[in-house]
Design an enzyme around this catalytic site. Structure first.
Site, PDB file in Angstrom:
ATOM      1  CG  ASP A 186      -1.847   1.202   1.232  1.00 15.03           C
ATOM      2  OD1 ASP A 186      -2.862   1.158   0.532  1.00 15.03           O
ATOM      3  OD2 ASP A 186      -1.548   2.192   1.940  1.00 15.03           O
TER       4      ASP A 186
ATOM      5  CG  ASP B  19      -3.885   3.649  -3.101  1.00 14.19           C
ATOM      6  OD1 ASP B  19      -4.631   2.716  -3.459  1.00 14.19           O
ATOM      7  OD2 ASP B  19      -4.206   4.476  -2.225  1.00 14.19           O
ATOM      8  CD  GLU B  20      -5.476  -1.226  -1.475  1.00 17.41           C
ATOM      9  OE1 GLU B  20      -5.428  -1.938  -0.455  1.00 17.41           O
ATOM     10  OE2 GLU B  20      -6.534  -0.963  -2.072  1.00 17.41           O
TER      11      GLU B  20
END
Length: 392
Positions: free
Chosen positions: A18, A112-113
């Site tokens: 993350d 974002d992961e």
């Protein structure tokens, strides 16, 4: 029904990565004056919503999806930034490139992961050591802060990432024997995909901790919450067989329409294009996908075929995709001769939620999409649409 008593944790090694406060971190890379101060990113009007905020702003109660008006009241001293999805998408792709160069099986879950499947790698490298070095490489090559959790499946690794952010190392490895002791004392709110309504229902039943949820008879969970109850019970027991889905940058969905009569009517072509875009955008949202590239295709009566495409910030909203598709059609249709086929395609798909559209969209607009999608799911994709498509 899976029984916790006879379930054996598998031997997978799944990593959840993350990018910490991603939007804020990108802004701070470009403006060091933002370091250490409250930063709030989102739609700047009072009707806008918060897309992301720094930890300094969170101390005042600010969080994602909060109305911007409330955020201003809670933290008036913050620096407010509208945000730039083009820049955020570029930095996201930089991270993906670093991962793709080093990991055979990975999934880009959102902007974002990422999930990585390192199963089998422990024979040659220590999975924790490898992930630690990967994290250091991403930080060195992109400048972005990053946290990770490593465990036996997606659910536990994602929860581990959240807990890792509380420490200084930003890394947490939960081995199979430690899964239940790790999960048990945590709040049920830590379970991925457990929404506020389900949380309130479980709290009304006296269920607060994951350990309590894991001890509820699975049959009762299924009676109360249906299939979702069974899934939540499994997650509370550290069970999640879902695989890491291999990421293909050029996954796509699209549609084409061959007209019964060739046409030069631009308004007719435009209306057809927007109708196709609307249906495809709905399909994106049903699949929980976002697109970063729109392609429009024209085939003339003489079978001469032309296409044009444009990279865009990740989205699945009709009004954004319609605007881009309309612009592409205007640029593409130059010959003004008979057209026999029109098509549109969305590529560069990733899994993602609507947080990526909060820079421009109001809560009312988001709720409108949700309401329209519920109607379509119940009565069919043609049950509701924009006014230009209704036939009188």
């Amino acid at each position: 029904m899976i029984s916790d008593s006879n379930y054996q944790f598998d031997n997978r090694h799944i990593v959840h990565i993350d990018l910490d406060t991603f939007f804020v971190s990108v802004e701070r890379l470009q403006n060091s004056a933002l370091n250490g101060v409250p930063v709030i990113i989102g739609g700047l009007s009072d009707r806008g919503v918060v897309a992301g905020c720094s930890y300094e702003a969170r101390r005042f109660g600010v969080h994602s999806a909060m109305p911007m008006r409330m955020a201003r009241q809670l933290c008036p001293q913050a620096v407010f930034i509208r945000g730039d999805m083009d820049t955020y998408s570029r930095f996201s792709n930089l991270v993906t490139e670093v991962i793709a160069d080093r990991v055979p099986l990975y999934e880009k879950a959102s902007i974002d992961e990422h999930y990585l499947d390192l199963t089998g790698m422990d024979r040659y490298f220590g999975c924790y050591k490898f992930t630690h070095e990967l994290r250091e490489t991403i930080i060195r090559e992109t400048g972005l802060p990053i946290s990770f959790g490593l465990s036996v499946n997606k659910t536990v690794s994602k929860i581990a990432t959240g807990e890792a952010k509380k420490g200084t190392s930003r890394e947490l490895y939960v081995e199979a024997p430690r899964v239940k002791p790790f999960l048990n004392p945590l709040s049920i709110s830590k379970i991925p995909m457990l929404g506020p309504k389900t949380y309130r229902l479980l709290r009304s039943m006296g269920v607060d901790k994951i350990e309590t949820l894991s001890l509820v008879p699975p049959e009762m969970m299924e009676r109360v919450l249906g299939k979702n109850g069974t899934v939540l019970w499994q997650k509370a027991n550290g069970i999640d067989p879902s695989p890491v889905e291999r990421y293909y940058e050029r996954k796509s969905i699209g549609t084409e329409q061959t007209f019964e009569t060739d046409t030069t009517d631009f308004r007719f072509l435009n209306d057809w294009l927007l109708k196709m875009v609307e249906k495809l955008a709905f399909e994106l949202r049903v699949r929980n996908k976002l697109t970063a590239c729109v392609t429009v295709k024209i085939r003339y009566a003489d079978f001469d075929t032309h296409t044009i495409q444009k990279r865009i910030p990740y989205t699945s909203f009709d009004h954004v995709l319609m605007r881009e598709a309309r612009e592409l059609l205007q640029r593409l249709y130059k010959r003004r001769v008979l057209v026999r086929l029109l098509g549109v395609r969305f590529t560069h798909l990733v899994s993602g939620s609507q947080q990526l559209n909060l820079f421009e969209d109001t809560p009312e607009q988001v709720n409108l999409y949700l309401a329209m999608d519920r109607i379509r799911k119940r009565f069919g994709t043609d049950a509701v649409g924009r006014g230009m498509f209704f036939k009188v």
